[in-house]
Scaffold this motif. Structure first.
Motif, PDB file in Angstrom:
ATOM      1  N   ASN A 108      50.397  31.821  28.268  1.00 19.09           N
ATOM      2  CA  ASN A 108      49.977  31.902  26.866  1.00 19.09           C
ATOM      3  C   ASN A 108      48.488  31.591  26.754  1.00 19.09           C
ATOM      4  O   ASN A 108      47.848  31.168  27.716  1.00 19.09           O
ATOM      5  N   ALA A 109      47.987  31.829  25.550  1.00 21.68           N
ATOM      6  CA  ALA A 109      46.650  31.384  25.175  1.00 21.68           C
ATOM      7  C   ALA A 109      46.829  30.117  24.361  1.00 21.68           C
ATOM      8  O   ALA A 109      47.743  30.022  23.550  1.00 21.68           O
ATOM      9  N   ALA A 110      45.972  29.141  24.588  1.00 18.34           N
ATOM     10  CA  ALA A 110      46.132  27.879  23.873  1.00 18.34           C
ATOM     11  C   ALA A 110      44.781  27.314  23.471  1.00 18.34           C
ATOM     12  O   ALA A 110      43.752  27.614  24.088  1.00 18.34           O
ATOM     13  N   TYR A 141      45.790  28.621  12.366  1.00 13.06           N
ATOM     14  CA  TYR A 141      45.381  27.589  13.303  1.00 13.06           C
ATOM     15  C   TYR A 141      45.467  26.242  12.594  1.00 13.06           C
ATOM     16  O   TYR A 141      45.585  26.169  11.375  1.00 13.06           O
ATOM     17  N   GLU A 142      45.408  25.172  13.377  1.00 14.94           N
ATOM     18  CA  GLU A 142      45.586  23.842  12.821  1.00 14.94           C
ATOM     19  C   GLU A 142      44.320  23.374  12.094  1.00 14.94           C
ATOM     20  O   GLU A 142      43.223  23.862  12.348  1.00 14.94           O
ATOM     21  N   THR A 143      44.505  22.400  11.243  1.00 16.23           N
ATOM     22  CA  THR A 143      43.357  21.714  10.650  1.00 16.23           C
ATOM     23  C   THR A 143      42.852  20.670  11.648  1.00 16.23           C
ATOM     24  O   THR A 143      43.598  20.246  12.554  1.00 16.23           O
ATOM     25  N   LEU A 198      47.308  20.600  24.697  1.00 12.10           N
ATOM     26  CA  LEU A 198      47.128  22.032  24.418  1.00 12.10           C
ATOM     27  C   LEU A 198      47.955  22.368  23.189  1.00 12.10           C
ATOM     28  O   LEU A 198      48.990  21.740  22.951  1.00 12.10           O
ATOM     29  N   VAL A 199      47.521  23.382  22.440  1.00  9.02           N
ATOM     30  CA  VAL A 199      48.313  23.790  21.282  1.00  9.02           C
ATOM     31  C   VAL A 199      48.359  25.311  21.207  1.00  9.02           C
ATOM     32  O   VAL A 199      47.379  25.992  21.489  1.00  9.02           O
ATOM     33  N   GLY A 200      49.557  25.809  20.854  1.00  8.49           N
ATOM     34  CA  GLY A 200      49.725  27.254  20.744  1.00  8.49           C
ATOM     35  C   GLY A 200      50.917  27.597  19.876  1.00  8.49           C
ATOM     36  O   GLY A 200      51.526  26.716  19.257  1.00  8.49           O
ATOM     37  N   MET A 201      51.233  28.890  19.836  1.00  6.56           N
ATOM     38  CA  MET A 201      52.261  29.389  18.913  1.00  6.56           C
ATOM     39  C   MET A 201      53.410  30.080  19.641  1.00  6.56           C
ATOM     40  O   MET A 201      54.070  30.961  19.074  1.00  6.56           O
ATOM     41  N   SER A 202      53.663  29.698  20.868  1.00  9.14           N
ATOM     42  CA  SER A 202      54.713  30.395  21.626  1.00  9.14           C
ATOM     43  C   SER A 202      55.319  29.467  22.667  1.00  9.14           C
ATOM     44  O   SER A 202      55.122  28.252  22.621  1.00  9.14           O
ATOM     45  N   VAL A 241      43.102  28.221  28.298  1.00 11.45           N
ATOM     46  CA  VAL A 241      42.362  27.623  27.179  1.00 11.45           C
ATOM     47  C   VAL A 241      41.355  28.670  26.697  1.00 11.45           C
ATOM     48  O   VAL A 241      40.379  28.960  27.372  1.00 11.45           O
ATOM     49  N   THR A 242      41.659  29.272  25.552  1.00 12.70           N
ATOM     50  CA  THR A 242      40.792  30.346  25.048  1.00 12.70           C
ATOM     51  C   THR A 242      39.771  29.827  24.047  1.00 12.70           C
ATOM     52  O   THR A 242      38.826  30.528  23.701  1.00 12.70           O
ATOM     53  N   ASN A 243      40.001  28.631  23.569  1.00 13.99           N
ATOM     54  CA  ASN A 243      39.088  28.008  22.609  1.00 13.99           C
ATOM     55  C   ASN A 243      39.447  26.532  22.548  1.00 13.99           C
ATOM     56  O   ASN A 243      40.534  26.135  22.967  1.00 13.99           O
ATOM     57  N   LEU A 244      38.541  25.746  22.032  1.00 17.95           N
ATOM     58  CA  LEU A 244      38.866  24.347  21.800  1.00 17.95           C
ATOM     59  C   LEU A 244      39.462  24.247  20.401  1.00 17.95           C
ATOM     60  O   LEU A 244      39.116  25.017  19.510  1.00 17.95           O
ATOM     61  N   ALA A 245      40.424  23.342  20.231  1.00 24.22           N
ATOM     62  CA  ALA A 245      41.150  23.239  18.963  1.00 24.22           C
ATOM     63  C   ALA A 245      40.229  22.728  17.854  1.00 24.22           C
ATOM     64  O   ALA A 245      39.133  22.214  18.110  1.00 24.22           O
ATOM     65  N   ALA A 246      40.708  22.846  16.630  1.00 26.34           N
ATOM     66  CA  ALA A 246      39.900  22.507  15.448  1.00 26.34           C
ATOM     67  C   ALA A 246      39.378  21.073  15.545  1.00 26.34           C
ATOM     68  O   ALA A 246      40.112  20.137  15.866  1.00 26.34           O
ATOM     69  N   HIS A 286      34.257  27.212  14.377  1.00 25.38           N
ATOM     70  CA  HIS A 286      35.430  27.835  13.754  1.00 25.38           C
ATOM     71  C   HIS A 286      36.221  28.596  14.812  1.00 25.38           C
ATOM     72  O   HIS A 286      35.727  28.873  15.898  1.00 25.38           O
ATOM     73  N   LEU A 287      37.486  28.950  14.479  1.00 21.27           N
ATOM     74  CA  LEU A 287      38.381  29.595  15.446  1.00 21.27           C
ATOM     75  C   LEU A 287      38.577  31.065  15.091  1.00 21.27           C
ATOM     76  O   LEU A 287      38.651  31.409  13.918  1.00 21.27           O
ATOM     77  N   SER A 288      38.680  31.900  16.136  1.00 22.05           N
ATOM     78  CA  SER A 288      38.930  33.316  15.873  1.00 22.05           C
ATOM     79  C   SER A 288      39.811  33.921  16.960  1.00 22.05           C
ATOM     80  O   SER A 288      39.747  33.508  18.124  1.00 22.05           O
ATOM     81  N   GLU A 346      37.999  35.566  19.946  1.00 18.48           N
ATOM     82  CA  GLU A 346      37.629  34.637  21.016  1.00 18.48           C
ATOM     83  C   GLU A 346      38.750  34.563  22.062  1.00 18.48           C
ATOM     84  O   GLU A 346      38.519  34.544  23.271  1.00 18.48           O
ATOM     85  N   VAL A 347      39.983  34.515  21.559  1.00 16.44           N
ATOM     86  CA  VAL A 347      41.161  34.427  22.435  1.00 16.44           C
ATOM     87  C   VAL A 347      41.200  35.630  23.381  1.00 16.44           C
ATOM     88  O   VAL A 347      41.385  35.488  24.595  1.00 16.44           O
ATOM     89  N   LEU A 348      40.993  36.824  22.829  1.00 15.29           N
ATOM     90  CA  LEU A 348      41.066  38.043  23.654  1.00 15.29           C
ATOM     91  C   LEU A 348      39.879  38.125  24.616  1.00 15.29           C
ATOM     92  O   LEU A 348      40.026  38.516  25.773  1.00 15.29           O
TER      93      LEU A 348
HETATM   94 CL1  6GU Z   1      43.551  26.192  18.376  1.00 14.42          CL
HETATM   95  N1  6GU Z   1      46.043  26.731  17.898  1.00 14.42           N
HETATM   96  C1  6GU Z   1      47.161  27.428  18.039  1.00 14.42           C
HETATM   97  N2  6GU Z   1      48.231  27.051  17.311  1.00 14.42           N
HETATM   98  N3  6GU Z   1      47.282  28.478  18.836  1.00 14.42           N
HETATM   99  C2  6GU Z   1      46.205  28.841  19.555  1.00 14.42           C
HETATM  100  C3  6GU Z   1      45.003  28.165  19.459  1.00 14.42           C
HETATM  101  C4  6GU Z   1      44.957  27.079  18.591  1.00 14.42           C
HETATM  102  N4  6GU Z   1      44.119  28.750  20.286  1.00 14.42           N
HETATM  103  C5  6GU Z   1      44.759  29.772  20.867  1.00 14.42           C
HETATM  104  N5  6GU Z   1      46.031  29.830  20.436  1.00 14.42           N
END
Ligand code: 6GU
Length: 259
Positions: free
Chosen positions: A110-112, A179-181, A195-199, A220-225, A231-233, A236-238
Motif C-alpha cells: 500500500n501507499a501510506a 486524509y487525517e487532520t 504509518l497511516v492508510g486506507m486499506s 511512504v508516499t508522503n508524511l502525514a498531516a 499539504h497532502l495530495s 504525490e502518492v502516485l
Molecule cells: Cl497521510 N493518510 C491516509 N489515510 N492514507 C494515506 C496517506 C495519509 N498517505 C498515503 N495514503
C-alpha cells in the motif's frame, strides 16, 4: 462459495492450476509489477466472479499470473476500498479468491503516510502490526481469529535479508477518503501508529482467518498531516510510486524467489 468460483475461473483463464503466492499491488505499487516478471497470462478483474473494478490508476484492474523461479504467483493490480462504498466482503474477496486458488502466502502492499519521526518519503516499511480503525471487519459469526504475529515474523526476516535497510512499523488503517487532520495524526501517534492508510487491515484479517501467511509493505508516499508543514495530495502518492518502482519491484521479486 464465491471465492471458490473465482479461484476456478483464475485457474481456467490462466491455465495455472495453483498459484502459491498472491501479491496485492496498491496505490504507488503498480509500476513495480513490471520488475517482478512478464505475465504468462492476464485476466481483467471484472471478468472474474465477485471482483469489481479497482480504482487504481495506470495498469490497475488486471490479475496477472507470473512465475518467479519455480513459484507461480498472482499479481492483483489494484484493490477495492471501503471509501468507494464497497463492503468488507467485497474488499477481501480478491485475497480470499487467491487463497482458494492456492495462495499460502499473501503480500499486501500500500501507499501510506509516515507518522513516525525519521520515516522518509519513498521508503518502503515492513508492517509488523496494525490498528484496525475502520470500525469494520470481514469476519462474521464466532470467528475468534488470533492476530498475534499476524504479520509473519519469518517473512519479515526474509524481506530484511533481501533489503537490510528496511525498517518496520505499525500501520493504522482508516476508512478515508479524507486524509487525517494534524490532531488525528497526533492521536494516532499516541496510539502507537507509525504509518497511516486506507486499506490492507481487512485483507490481513481475512488472510489470517483463511490460514494464509501475510507480509505487508507500505511505501511512504508522503508524511502525514502536521509532520511537516505541507499539504497532502494524491498526485504525490502516485509520483513517489513511480520513483520507487525499481526498488519495490526488486524487493517483491526477491521475496517471491525465496518463499
Ligand atoms: Cl497521510 N493518510 C491516509 N489515510 N492514507 C494515506 C496517506 C495519509 N498517505 C498515503 N495514503
Amino acid at each position: 462459495m464465491l471465492a471458490e468460483q473465482a479461484a476456478e475461473a483464475i485457474a481456467e483463464r490462466t491455465g495455472v492450476p495453483r498459484h502459491r503466492v498472491a501479491v496485492v499491488l496498491g496505490s504507488g505499487w503498480q509500476e513495480a509489477a513490471a520488475e517482478i516478471g512478464t505475465p504468462v497470462a492476464s485476466v481483467p478483474m471484472p471478468e472474474l466472479p465477485g471482483f469489481g473494478t479497482p480504482s487504481a490508476q495506470g495498469h490497475g484492474g488486471m490479475v496477472h499470473s507470473v512465475t518467479v523461479g519455480d513459484t507461480p504467483a498472482l499479481l492483483l493490480m489494484g484493490r477495492q476500498h471501503l471509501y468507494e462504498g464497497y463492503q468488507p466482503a467485497d474488499v477481501v474477496h480478491p485475497v480470499a479468491a487467491a487463497i482458494a486458488a492456492g495462495a499460502e502466502i499473501v503480500l499486501l502492499t500500500n501507499a501510506a503516510g509516515g507518522i513516525r519521526e525519521g520515516l522518509r518519503v519513498g521508503e518502503p516499511v515492513l508492517i509488523n502490526d496494525h490498528l484496525n480503525l475502520t470500525g469494520r471487519t470481514p469476519l462474521t459469526g464466532a470467528t475468534f481469529v488470533d492476530l498475534v504475529d499476524a504479520w509473519d515474523p519469518e517473512l519479515r526476516s526474509l524481506a530484511k535479508e533481501i533489503d537490510p535497510s528496511l525498517t518496520e512499523g505499525v500501520y493504522a488503517g482508516l476508512t478515508g477518503p479524507q486524509y487525517e487532520t494534524p490532531a488525528e495524526i497526533r492521536m494516532l501517534r499516541t496510539m502507537g501508529a507509525d504509518l497511516v492508510g486506507m486499506s490492507t487491515v481487512l485483507e490481513a484479517i481475512a488472510c489470517r482467518a483463511l490460514g494464509a501467511r501475510v507480509l505487508g509493505i507500505s511505501l511512504v508516499t508522503n508524511l502525514a498531516a502536521g509532520v511537516t508543514g505541507g499539504h497532502l495530495s494524491h498526485a504525490e502518492v502516485l509520483a513517489e510510486g513511480h520513483a520507487a518502482a525499481p526498488r519495490l519491484g526488486k524487493l517483491l521479486r526477491g521475496v517471491l524467489e525465496r518463499v
